[in-house]
Enzyme design. Sequence first.
Site, PDB file in Angstrom:
ATOM      1  N   GLY A 103       0.798  -1.224   0.000  1.00  0.00           N
ATOM      2  CA  GLY A 103       0.000   0.000   0.000  1.00  0.00           C
ATOM      3  C   GLY A 103       0.832   1.276   0.000  1.00  0.00           C
ATOM      4  N   GLY A 105       2.617   2.547  -2.530  1.00  0.00           N
ATOM      5  CA  GLY A 105       2.320   3.290  -3.754  1.00  0.00           C
ATOM      6  C   GLY A 105       1.009   4.065  -3.606  1.00  0.00           C
ATOM      7  N   TYR A 138      -5.476   2.991 -11.187  1.00  0.00           N
ATOM      8  CA  TYR A 138      -5.885   4.397 -11.294  1.00  0.00           C
ATOM      9  C   TYR A 138      -7.352   4.528 -11.703  1.00  0.00           C
ATOM     10  CZ  TYR A 138      -0.883   5.401 -10.974  1.00  0.00           C
ATOM     11  OH  TYR A 138       0.416   5.476 -10.548  1.00  0.00           O
ATOM     12  N   GLU A 150     -11.329  11.025 -24.913  1.00  0.00           N
ATOM     13  CA  GLU A 150     -11.374  12.252 -25.717  1.00  0.00           C
ATOM     14  C   GLU A 150     -10.376  12.236 -26.864  1.00  0.00           C
ATOM     15  OE1 GLU A 150     -11.234  15.812 -23.383  1.00  0.00           O
ATOM     16  OE2 GLU A 150     -12.887  15.209 -22.085  1.00  0.00           O
TER      17      GLU A 150
END
Lengths: 173, 173
Positions: A103, A105, A138, A150
Site C-alpha cells: 500500500g 504506492g 488508477y 477524448e
Amino acid sequence: MMKQREISVTIRRARREDMAQVYKMIRALAEFERLEHTMTLDLKTLENDGFDCDDPAFTCLVAELSDGYIVGYALYYTSYSTWLGRSIFLEDLYVQTAYRKNGIGMQLFLAVAKIAHATPSKRLDFHVLSWNPAADFYKRLGAVDMTIHEKWHHFRMDDRCLDRLFEHQSSSS
Amino acid sequence: MMKQREISVTIRRARREDMAQVYKMIRALAEFERLEHTMTLDLKTLENDGFDCDDPAFTCLVAELSDGYIVGYALYYTSYSTWLGRSIFLEDLYVQTAYRKNGIGMQLFLAVAKIAHATPSKRLDFHVLSWNPAADFYKRLGAVDMTIHEKWHHFRMDDRCLDRLFEHQSSSS
C-alpha cells in the site's frame, strides 16, 4: 521472512539530502526499462533543479522507513491549464520492488492527489503505459483515460527531431 | 479581399497588457469546442499567474500585427523529466480563424520549438486530439506520437473525481 503487510512508512516532502537515495531509484527504474542510456540527468542537476534555485522545477515526496531508509518516491510539478489555472502533473511514482504490495504506492499517490485537490484547478494529470497494470489501479480510483475518452495523444519532439528541424531551418532560410 | 498570404506578424513574448487579448482567444477556443462551461479561469488570475508572482506558471508568445492587434498565441510551461531535467510543454497554440493559412501557426510553433531546443533536455511535449488535422502537420515536422509508438495514455483525475476520492477516504477512515 519479512512480514511485508506490516511495513509502516512516513510520507513526507523530500529534502535536498534525500535526493541521492531518490536518484538511485530513478536509475533503477531506467535500468529496469532498459532505457538507462537515455537518462542524462546527474544527481547534482536534480538537486539544483529541486532545491538550489529560485524557481524549483519539481516537488518530491518520499516514503521513509523509521530508520530513514527511503523505499519509494513521487515527483510532480506544476502544469498550467488556460481554462483552470495552476494544476499538478505527476511525473514519477515508484516503490522499490521488495517493498511493493504494502500500500506504499497508494499512500504516495493519495498524498499527491490531496495536494492536487487543494489547488484551484482541483486536477491531477499523469501518463500511464496502457499495458501497465497500474492503469487499472488508477481507473478504480476514478481516473479517466483521456486518450480513450477524448482521443488525446501525447506528441513529442526529442533532441534528434529538434536538431534536424533547426538544421533544416537554417539551411533553407 | 484580404491578401492573406502577405500578412506579416511579429512573434514576441507576451506582456501583462497583452493578456486581455489572449484571454479573448482562450474563451473563443473554449466556445468553439462548446466547452466554455468548463472554463473557470478569469483574466485577473491569468495575469497574476503569468506576470504578477515570484514563480510565473507559464510563458506566452504572441503573433502581433504591425498595428498591435494580436492574432494568435502560444502558451507553454516548464515541465520536468527525471531523466532529462527541465523541459517544455506546449499547452496551447491558437491562431484566429480569419488569419489562418498564413504560416502564423508555424511561426509560433517554431518559436516554441526553438526555446525547447535551447533547454538542456532539448525536448518539446504537447497533447493533440487524434482527429485534429494539426496532428499531421506536427508529424511532418518530425514529432512522434508517443501514444501510438510507446502506448502512453494521458490519465486525469478532475475535480469531481478528487472530491469523491477524498469524501470516500474521510468516511472510510
